[in-house]
Design an enzyme around this catalytic site. Sequence first.
Site, PDB file in Angstrom:
ATOM      1  N   THR A  16      29.322  39.705  38.229  1.00 45.18           N
ATOM      2  CA  THR A  16      29.043  40.541  37.058  1.00 45.18           C
ATOM      3  C   THR A  16      27.555  40.661  36.791  1.00 45.18           C
ATOM      4  OG1 THR A  16      31.157  39.971  36.079  1.00 45.18           O
ATOM      5  CG2 THR A  16      29.478  40.721  34.560  1.00 45.18           C
ATOM      6  N   SER A  66      33.338  37.779  42.859  1.00 46.11           N
ATOM      7  CA  SER A  66      33.544  36.419  43.391  1.00 46.11           C
ATOM      8  C   SER A  66      35.006  36.008  43.420  1.00 46.11           C
ATOM      9  CB  SER A  66      32.704  35.391  42.633  1.00 46.11           C
ATOM     10  OG  SER A  66      33.327  34.980  41.445  1.00 46.11           O
ATOM     11  N   THR A  99      30.979  34.670  38.024  1.00 50.87           N
ATOM     12  CA  THR A  99      31.380  33.469  37.283  1.00 50.87           C
ATOM     13  C   THR A  99      32.762  32.952  37.698  1.00 50.87           C
ATOM     14  OG1 THR A  99      32.348  34.810  35.509  1.00 50.87           O
ATOM     15  CG2 THR A  99      30.054  34.097  35.211  1.00 50.87           C
ATOM     16  N   ASP A 100      33.604  33.850  38.227  1.00 52.13           N
ATOM     17  CA  ASP A 100      35.016  33.489  38.400  1.00 52.13           C
ATOM     18  C   ASP A 100      35.241  32.301  39.334  1.00 52.13           C
ATOM     19  OD1 ASP A 100      35.748  35.426  36.626  1.00 52.13           O
ATOM     20  OD2 ASP A 100      36.792  36.702  38.066  1.00 52.13           O
TER      21      ASP A 100
HETATM   22  C1  SIN Z   1      32.959  37.745  39.505  1.00 44.80           C
HETATM   23  O1  SIN Z   1      33.248  36.564  39.429  1.00 44.80           O
HETATM   24  O2  SIN Z   1      32.395  38.245  40.499  1.00 44.80           O
HETATM   25  C2  SIN Z   1      33.297  38.683  38.390  1.00 44.80           C
HETATM   26  C3  SIN Z   1      33.295  38.020  37.071  1.00 44.80           C
HETATM   27  C4  SIN Z   1      31.943  37.509  36.647  1.00 44.80           C
HETATM   28  O3  SIN Z   1      30.974  37.412  37.371  1.00 44.80           O
HETATM   29  O4  SIN Z   1      31.855  37.173  35.435  1.00 44.80           O
END
Ligand code: SIN
Length: 332
Positions: A16, A66, A99-100
């Site tokens: 993100t 991710s 973050t995932d």
């Molecule tokens: C991801 O993990 O690529 C999408 C969600 C995020 O980064 O918050």
Amino acid sequence: MPSASSLVVVIGTGGTIAGVVTDTAARPGAHLGYEAGALTADALVAAVPALAALPLETHSLAQLDSSDMDHATWQALALAVTAHLARPEVAGVVVTHGTDTLEETATFLQLTVAATKPVVMTAAMRPATAPSADGPQNLLDAVRLATMPGVTGVLLAFGGSVYAGTEARKLHGYRIDAFGGGDAGPLALMQDGALRPLRAWPAPDGHAAEVLAQPLADWPVVDIVTSHAGVRGQTMLALVAAGARGIVVAGSGNGSVHRELELAAEQAQRQGVTVWRASRCVLGGVVGEVPGNAQGGGSAYALPHAGDATPAQARVRLLLSLLLQRQRQPGP
Ligand code: SIN
């Protein structure tokens, strides 16, 4: 060339933080419905004016959401980070990530990279096009942390806190303060560019670095099964039949395992599959002796547990443990 040990290498992998809402005219200020990983590492750095004066090198290793993270990217990332850390002019490495699955990649890097210089991961909960984008400040904090003398190990700089790589975990699916450090909490705070340590700094690890040389095709399949009401033992046995060499049971409470899964785990172990327990609770991990069902389950059947690790982090640890075992005792 920058002076000795002042260069920061920024490696982009997507997420993100590099996300873009493409229909902002129709959805001004949108936080969701963006394309993750659309921007390169160059573009992320260019969006932070305070980084303009710092000696930085950027590389886009991947542009993934991710949730699609894979072992090939982990291997390439750990090798790239290791190579950059070995360059005398490099002070530290920053990895931008979604973050995932960040807690998984952070655990993988902490255990496979001997980070005697800082390796700082960072991320964002709002896409780069959002008016309240958190990526620029997080990236600035990460770069500053990566230049600080005496800082070592794989870390996460996020939302003004610094977490140890193996302790960071995503706790919330939407809020800006999405991460925590488990029971241990953050290692430090980043306050207006200054580091404020809160507790003793963990030593860098990298004990599993040797596995990076193993071809991906040889990496064992390790899966996760959740223990829940009405769970079927066949689910675990189907994974074994499909080639799993390791299974983490995301147990209830303090790592308790439904009796149906225990029976399946016994059978899986007889077939040479390693089964570990973790806790599906958001915080707390599994407390008690290893092995053992120390509390609550009343089970006689003991499976080793993964302590504080989340099920996803435990899967990384089990994968590396199986790879190390194979490397040290090569089979026929
Ligand atoms: C991801 O993990 O690529 C999408 C969600 C995020 O980064 O918050």
